[in-house]
Design an enzyme around this catalytic site. Structure first.
Site, PDB file in Angstrom:
ATOM      1  N   GLU A  16     121.032  96.390 -10.854  1.00 20.87           N
ATOM      2  CA  GLU A  16     121.735  95.864  -9.505  1.00 20.87           C
ATOM      3  C   GLU A  16     123.354  95.526  -9.480  1.00 20.87           C
ATOM      4  OE1 GLU A  16     119.288  91.966  -8.577  1.00 20.87           O
ATOM      5  OE2 GLU A  16     118.695  92.451 -10.318  1.00 20.87           O
ATOM      6  N   SER A 152     116.202  91.657  -6.892  1.00 21.73           N
ATOM      7  CA  SER A 152     116.307  92.488  -6.146  1.00 21.73           C
ATOM      8  C   SER A 152     114.907  93.289  -5.739  1.00 21.73           C
ATOM      9  CB  SER A 152     117.505  93.640  -6.220  1.00 21.73           C
ATOM     10  OG  SER A 152     118.638  92.849  -6.163  1.00 21.73           O
ATOM     11  N   TYR A 222     118.746  95.393   1.253  1.00 21.44           N
ATOM     12  CA  TYR A 222     120.190  95.816   1.409  1.00 21.44           C
ATOM     13  C   TYR A 222     120.577  96.935   2.300  1.00 21.44           C
ATOM     14  CZ  TYR A 222     120.148  93.058  -2.860  1.00 21.44           C
ATOM     15  OH  TYR A 222     119.801  91.934  -3.485  1.00 21.44           O
ATOM     16  N   ARG A 261     118.360  79.757  -5.108  1.00 23.74           N
ATOM     17  CA  ARG A 261     117.501  80.136  -4.193  1.00 23.74           C
ATOM     18  C   ARG A 261     116.329  80.332  -4.588  1.00 23.74           C
ATOM     19  NH1 ARG A 261     118.599  85.499  -3.257  1.00 23.74           N
ATOM     20  NH2 ARG A 261     116.163  85.891  -3.924  1.00 23.74           N
ATOM     21  N   ASP A 263     112.294  81.374  -3.592  1.00 17.59           N
ATOM     22  CA  ASP A 263     111.515  82.227  -2.566  1.00 17.59           C
ATOM     23  C   ASP A 263     110.210  81.954  -2.418  1.00 17.59           C
ATOM     24  OD1 ASP A 263     113.892  84.009  -2.381  1.00 17.59           O
ATOM     25  OD2 ASP A 263     113.483  85.333  -3.752  1.00 17.59           O
ATOM     26  N   GLU A 276     109.560  82.601  -6.743  1.00 18.02           N
ATOM     27  CA  GLU A 276     110.496  82.993  -7.754  1.00 18.02           C
ATOM     28  C   GLU A 276     111.588  82.169  -7.504  1.00 18.02           C
ATOM     29  OE1 GLU A 276     112.659  87.031  -7.651  1.00 18.02           O
ATOM     30  OE2 GLU A 276     110.359  87.293  -7.559  1.00 18.02           O
ATOM     31  N   ASN A 278     116.084  82.081  -7.886  1.00 18.55           N
ATOM     32  CA  ASN A 278     117.247  83.083  -8.344  1.00 18.55           C
ATOM     33  C   ASN A 278     118.621  82.007  -8.639  1.00 18.55           C
ATOM     34  OD1 ASN A 278     119.646  84.794  -8.003  1.00 18.55           O
ATOM     35  ND2 ASN A 278     118.240  86.180  -7.045  1.00 18.55           N
ATOM     36  N   GLY A 282     122.430  86.690  -3.952  1.00 18.98           N
ATOM     37  CA  GLY A 282     123.293  87.513  -3.651  1.00 18.98           C
ATOM     38  C   GLY A 282     124.105  87.008  -2.270  1.00 18.98           C
TER      39      GLY A 282
END
Length: 314
Positions: A16, A152, A222, A261, A263, A276, A278, A282
């Protein structure tokens, strides 16, 4: 804050890297916009020397994958007594390993898709087809395959038919030696950013993710235009409250700090599933945290300035 010098760490050697560099540039610009002097550093072999010779007042981590999220960089900063934004090294390790995070949250009563975790060696030693058959018998189809670590959506595969499994496993193993296989839950995918600037964790408005294709994969994440985002998410008030509660619970249960964050998936029945978490979200033009910050009527620079100030007081 204008008297402080903050090093923004990005790059590194993970898959990443390019996304991380984009995050770092955006974060640096956001901090400069609120009067903070920034140094843009790559997480490379020069880092430890720089920490000694150009010691910053604090570090903001914009690394994704690998050392930026598995506790490695955090350990280095802790050993050098350099304040940094984000969770400490122990919490990072727990969150980075998806099965560990799922297990802890499952034990705490948080709903998460049923799963199994298997290393590559198991398929080699016990026979790939027999293991795959057992996996399907346990989880059913469709199912989703993920590397047990990483971000990602690299290596993530959705399998609808048993015949697709061998190739999907090969694709997943390209990004790690151990695969997490989960039941594939359909519904509205959302991401919830949690901030804690000293008065307890607070969730920003959930962001809904609606990819054009069947999967919110690396390309969909992205590449501008391949995914539609709604901030705040188009959820009922009840569902929005439930997903916010889940994200705050995950943040607390895993002892996370400053920012995370989560998800999640919200089904048509209003069931909320943890996917999951984070610890270094990002910050690119198509990333979810900046969208949540904007939906909350705040700026990225002000949010991270507050987190940096907090790191300096620890």
């Amino acid at each position: 804050m204008s008297d402080h010098v903050v090093a923004v760490l990005s790059g590194g050697l993970s898959h990443e890297r390019e996304v991380s560099l984009r995050s770092g540039r955006r974060l640096s610009a956001a901090l400069r916009s609120v009067g903070i002097t920034t140094l843009e550093w790559d997480a490379d072999s020069a880092l430890i020397g720089r920490l000694a010779s150009e010691r910053p007042d604090a570090v903001a981590i914009a690394l994704h994958g690998g050392q930026g999220e598995n506790g490695s960089i955090q350990t280095i900063l802790e050993m050098h007594d350099v304040p940094f934004v984000g969770s400490d090294s122990h919490a990072c390790r727990r969150a980075w390993d998806k099965p560990t995070a799922k297990s802890e949250l499952h034990r705490a009563g948080i709903r998460t898709p049923d799963w199994v975790v298997l290393p590559h060696s198991t398929f080699r030693e016990l026979g790939a087809q027999a293991v795959l058959d057992a996996m399907v018998a346990k989880l059913g189809l469709p199912l989703i395959l993920k590397p047990e670590q990483g971000g990602s959506a690299l290596g993530v595969q959705v399998v609808h038919e048993a015949g697709e499994l061998p190739a999907a496993m090969v694709g997943c193993f390209a990004y790690g030696d151990t695969v997490l296989a989960e039941q594939y839950i359909t519904g509205t995918e959302v991401a919830v950013t949690v901030l804690d600037t000293g008065e307890g964790p607070v969730a920003l408005p959930p962001v809904e993710i609606a990819p054009q294709g069947p999967l919110y994969d690396y390309t969909a994440r992205y590449t501008a235009g391949l995914t539609t985002f709604h901030a705040p998410a188009r959820l009922t008030e009840t569902d929005a409250d439930a997903v916010v509660e889940l994200a705050i619970s995950a943040h607390k249960q895993l002892d996370l700090r400053d920012v995370s964050r989560t998800d999640a998936i919200v089904t048509a029945k209003g069931e909320v599933y943890f996917l999951e978490v984070n610890v270094s979200p990002g910050l690119t033009e198509t990333s979810l945290l900046p969208m949540a910050v904007q939906a909350a009527g705040r700026s990225l620079g002000d949010v991270f300035a507050a987190l940096i100030e907090q790191s300096l007081t620890r």
